[in-house]
Design a protein around this motif. Structure first.
Motif, PDB file in Angstrom:
ATOM      1  N   GLN A  44       0.835  -1.210   0.000  1.00 31.17           N
ATOM      2  CA  GLN A  44       0.000   0.000   0.000  1.00 31.17           C
ATOM      3  C   GLN A  44       0.866   1.255   0.000  1.00 31.17           C
ATOM      4  O   GLN A  44       0.599   2.218  -0.712  1.00 31.17           O
ATOM      5  CB  GLN A  44      -0.935   0.014   1.215  1.00 31.17           C
ATOM      6  N   LYS A  45       1.931   1.211   0.791  1.00 26.94           N
ATOM      7  CA  LYS A  45       2.869   2.341   0.844  1.00 26.94           C
ATOM      8  C   LYS A  45       3.500   2.562  -0.531  1.00 26.94           C
ATOM      9  O   LYS A  45       3.662   3.690  -1.002  1.00 26.94           O
ATOM     10  CB  LYS A  45       3.956   2.047   1.884  1.00 26.94           C
ATOM     11  N   LEU A  46       3.819   1.451  -1.192  1.00 32.54           N
ATOM     12  CA  LEU A  46       4.440   1.524  -2.519  1.00 32.54           C
ATOM     13  C   LEU A  46       3.509   2.243  -3.522  1.00 32.54           C
ATOM     14  O   LEU A  46       3.930   3.153  -4.234  1.00 32.54           O
ATOM     15  CB  LEU A  46       4.751   0.100  -2.999  1.00 32.54           C
ATOM     16  N   TYR A  47       2.243   1.833  -3.538  1.00 35.04           N
ATOM     17  CA  TYR A  47       1.284   2.450  -4.463  1.00 35.04           C
ATOM     18  C   TYR A  47       1.098   3.933  -4.154  1.00 35.04           C
ATOM     19  O   TYR A  47       1.054   4.774  -5.050  1.00 35.04           O
ATOM     20  CB  TYR A  47      -0.065   1.731  -4.405  1.00 35.04           C
ATOM     21  N   LYS A  50       4.294   5.941  -5.141  1.00 33.46           N
ATOM     22  CA  LYS A  50       4.454   6.011  -6.600  1.00 33.46           C
ATOM     23  C   LYS A  50       3.323   6.835  -7.228  1.00 33.46           C
ATOM     24  O   LYS A  50       3.468   7.396  -8.319  1.00 33.46           O
ATOM     25  CB  LYS A  50       4.463   4.567  -7.134  1.00 33.46           C
ATOM     26  N   GLY A  51       2.171   6.908  -6.530  1.00 34.38           N
ATOM     27  CA  GLY A  51       1.009   7.608  -7.085  1.00 34.38           C
ATOM     28  C   GLY A  51       0.333   6.785  -8.165  1.00 34.38           C
ATOM     29  O   GLY A  51      -0.307   7.312  -9.071  1.00 34.38           O
ATOM     30  N   ARG A  52       0.487   5.456  -8.058  1.00 36.18           N
ATOM     31  CA  ARG A  52      -0.079   4.583  -9.087  1.00 36.18           C
ATOM     32  C   ARG A  52      -1.459   4.074  -8.655  1.00 36.18           C
ATOM     33  O   ARG A  52      -1.634   3.699  -7.504  1.00 36.18           O
ATOM     34  CB  ARG A  52       0.866   3.391  -9.298  1.00 36.18           C
ATOM     35  N   ALA A 135       8.456  -4.396  -7.365  1.00 35.07           N
ATOM     36  CA  ALA A 135       9.120  -3.123  -7.705  1.00 35.07           C
ATOM     37  C   ALA A 135       8.691  -2.593  -9.060  1.00 35.07           C
ATOM     38  O   ALA A 135       9.049  -3.163 -10.098  1.00 35.07           O
ATOM     39  CB  ALA A 135      10.638  -3.292  -7.673  1.00 35.07           C
ATOM     40  N   PRO A 136       7.926  -1.498  -9.050  1.00 32.93           N
ATOM     41  CA  PRO A 136       7.735  -0.769 -10.300  1.00 32.93           C
ATOM     42  C   PRO A 136       8.964   0.098 -10.553  1.00 32.93           C
ATOM     43  O   PRO A 136       9.841   0.202  -9.682  1.00 32.93           O
ATOM     44  CB  PRO A 136       6.512   0.108  -9.998  1.00 32.93           C
ATOM     45  N   SER A 137       9.053   0.687 -11.711  1.00 35.02           N
ATOM     46  CA  SER A 137      10.151   1.622 -11.977  1.00 35.02           C
ATOM     47  C   SER A 137      10.083   2.759 -10.955  1.00 35.02           C
ATOM     48  O   SER A 137       8.995   3.172 -10.538  1.00 35.02           O
ATOM     49  CB  SER A 137      10.043   2.162 -13.399  1.00 35.02           C
ATOM     50  N   ALA A 138      11.257   3.263 -10.547  1.00 34.88           N
ATOM     51  CA  ALA A 138      11.334   4.243  -9.461  1.00 34.88           C
ATOM     52  C   ALA A 138      11.091   5.663  -9.983  1.00 34.88           C
ATOM     53  O   ALA A 138      12.003   6.480 -10.075  1.00 34.88           O
ATOM     54  CB  ALA A 138      12.685   4.131  -8.755  1.00 34.88           C
ATOM     55  N   ASN A 139       9.844   5.911 -10.369  1.00 37.08           N
ATOM     56  CA  ASN A 139       9.430   7.237 -10.823  1.00 37.08           C
ATOM     57  C   ASN A 139       7.991   7.424 -10.407  1.00 37.08           C
ATOM     58  O   ASN A 139       7.276   6.450 -10.181  1.00 37.08           O
ATOM     59  CB  ASN A 139       9.534   7.326 -12.357  1.00 37.08           C
ATOM     60  N   LYS A 140       7.556   8.681 -10.326  1.00 40.10           N
ATOM     61  CA  LYS A 140       6.135   8.934 -10.071  1.00 40.10           C
ATOM     62  C   LYS A 140       5.341   8.429 -11.271  1.00 40.10           C
ATOM     63  O   LYS A 140       5.838   8.446 -12.410  1.00 40.10           O
ATOM     64  CB  LYS A 140       5.897  10.433  -9.863  1.00 40.10           C
ATOM     65  N   PHE A 156      11.553  11.271  -5.603  1.00 43.01           N
ATOM     66  CA  PHE A 156      10.884  10.938  -4.340  1.00 43.01           C
ATOM     67  C   PHE A 156      11.347  11.741  -3.132  1.00 43.01           C
ATOM     68  O   PHE A 156      10.711  11.654  -2.079  1.00 43.01           O
ATOM     69  CB  PHE A 156      11.033   9.430  -4.054  1.00 43.01           C
ATOM     70  N   GLY A 157      12.428  12.492  -3.260  1.00 42.87           N
ATOM     71  CA  GLY A 157      12.888  13.288  -2.113  1.00 42.87           C
ATOM     72  C   GLY A 157      12.971  12.433  -0.857  1.00 42.87           C
ATOM     73  O   GLY A 157      13.539  11.345  -0.868  1.00 42.87           O
TER      74      GLY A 157
END
Ligand code: TXA
Ligand code: MG
Length: 347
Positions: A44-47, A50-52, A135-140, A156-157
């Motif tokens: 959940q934190k990952l989604y 990422k804003g996905r 792991a999705p790609s590390a971008n918004k 991601f700051g």
């Protein structure tokens, strides 16, 4: 934010994953934003980070082929051949999932994406953690993938606690995704493992996105297949050489500010030649905010693509102009990314 530069600190990153924290790590394709694939809170934190949207599935990364039985219900023989040949490597297989896999990983589908990456730091992390890393790609969501640790930090700051710094990713574009749930392999996202590589490995031709109508009819969510994706903030146009010359010669003015429009350019053609139709374009150095000469070698073009797009995006131009690439198999995956980066641009 701590950038982990030393391989011996991989176990610290694995501990973060065990605690449900997010860890960004390098793969040979692009950086991944990793979470424990068996921990729903971490997912959940990952989604959220990422804003996905929640119904988009993520790839689960594994340390070796031997681990797939925890996640994969069945694997046709041809898929086994692909896994044996291209893992560890830039290939994701979509397979039928086992019962215990969280719907958060699969976007509620009965399939799961699996990949054994080849990057030594990714493999070290996976072996130390000993579980699946989603792991999705590390971008918004919707933005350009990150191909170095600095770009992950820019995306991601302070939102993530650990970035494993493995320098620049050698492949530079995301893995080839192959759906192996049917009689025929189906390429859902082109990548550095090509249709030809698949054919040579298994002796079966793959169904590829350009001639695939069946998949869109099934309406399965594949975010990388959204028409607009991998997009810089600055509108991007793909133009052939002659259109690029005309564009640069014609000093368009922004209606609101009355300023001459400025451009950031990624082209095979040298700048002098592009601007030779216009003396003003050549001498007025505010018109072109950034020029990058593109490599004519597809592997190098792909490796540098996202870093180049970020550089162009940050140059303050009104438009990014990219010289059109060849229509050949070697350039297929790059064409796919450029078209999606250009999709929402209107002139
Ligand atoms: O190279 C890569 O694949 C990178 C590195 C980090 O491994 N990862 C990556 O992840 O590009 P992501 O989430 O940005 O893109 C993965 C794609 C998405 O388009 C997702 O929808 C698709 O894989 N995918 C994952 N599971 C799927 C499934 N069960 N069915 C169909 N597509 C799936
Ligand atoms: Mg992505």
């Amino acid at each position: 934010m701590p950038l982990i530069l030393d391989q011996s600190t991989i176990s610290l990153a694995a501990e973060h994953l065990e605690k449900g924290e997010l860890v960004a790590f390098p793969t040979e394709t692009v950086y991944g934003l990793g979470a424990d694939a068996s921990n729903e809170k971490a997912l959940q934190k990952l989604y959220a980070t990422k804003g996905r949207p929640g119904n988009h599935p993520v790839i689960v990364h594994l340390a070796s082929f031997e681990q797939i039985s925890d996640w994969c219900l069945e694997l046709p023989d041809y898929a086994r051949l692909l896994a044996r040949k291209f893992w560890p490597g830039p290939m994701t297989l979509i397979v039928k999932k086992t019962k215990h896999v969280s719907p958060l990983v699969t976007g509620g589908q009965d399939t799961i994406g699996l990949r054994v990456p080849a990057h030594p730091l990714a493999l070290m992390l996976l072996r130390t953690f000993a579980g699946g890393i989603a792991a999705p790609s590390a971008n918004k969501y919707g933005r350009i993938s990150s191909t170095c640790a600095e770009h992950v930090a820019q995306e991601f700051g302070d939102e993530i606690s650990v970035i494993i710094d493995g320098g620049s990713c050698p492949v530079g574009i995301e893995s080839t995704i192959i759906d192996v749930t049917g009689t025929w392999p189906r390429v859902l996202r082109p990548g550095s493992i090509s249709e030809q590589n698949i054919l040579e490995c298994i002796g079966l031709p793959a169904i590829v996105p350009s001639n695939d109508t069946g998949y869109t009819q099934k309406q399965i969510r594949v975010p990388g297949s959204d028409k607009s994706h991998y997009a810089p903030n600055t509108p991007l146009l793909l133009l052939d050489k002659s259109a690029l010359k005309v564009f640069l010669a014609d000093h368009k003015v922004d209606e609101k500010s009355n300023n001459t429009l400025s451009y950031a350019v990624l082209a095979f053609t040298v700048l002098n030649e592009l601007t030779q139709v216009s003396a003003q374009a050549r001498t007025d150095n505010t018109l072109i905010t950034e020029y990058i000469q593109a490599s004519s070698e597809p592997k190098d073009y792909a490796r540098d693509l996202y870093a180049n797009l970020r550089k162009l995006d940050n140059s303050g131009a009104n438009y990014i102009l990219v010289e059109a690439i060849q229509e050949s198999a070697d350039w297929f995956a790059i064409a796919d990314r450029l078209q999606r980066a250009a999709t929402n641009t209107k002139v």
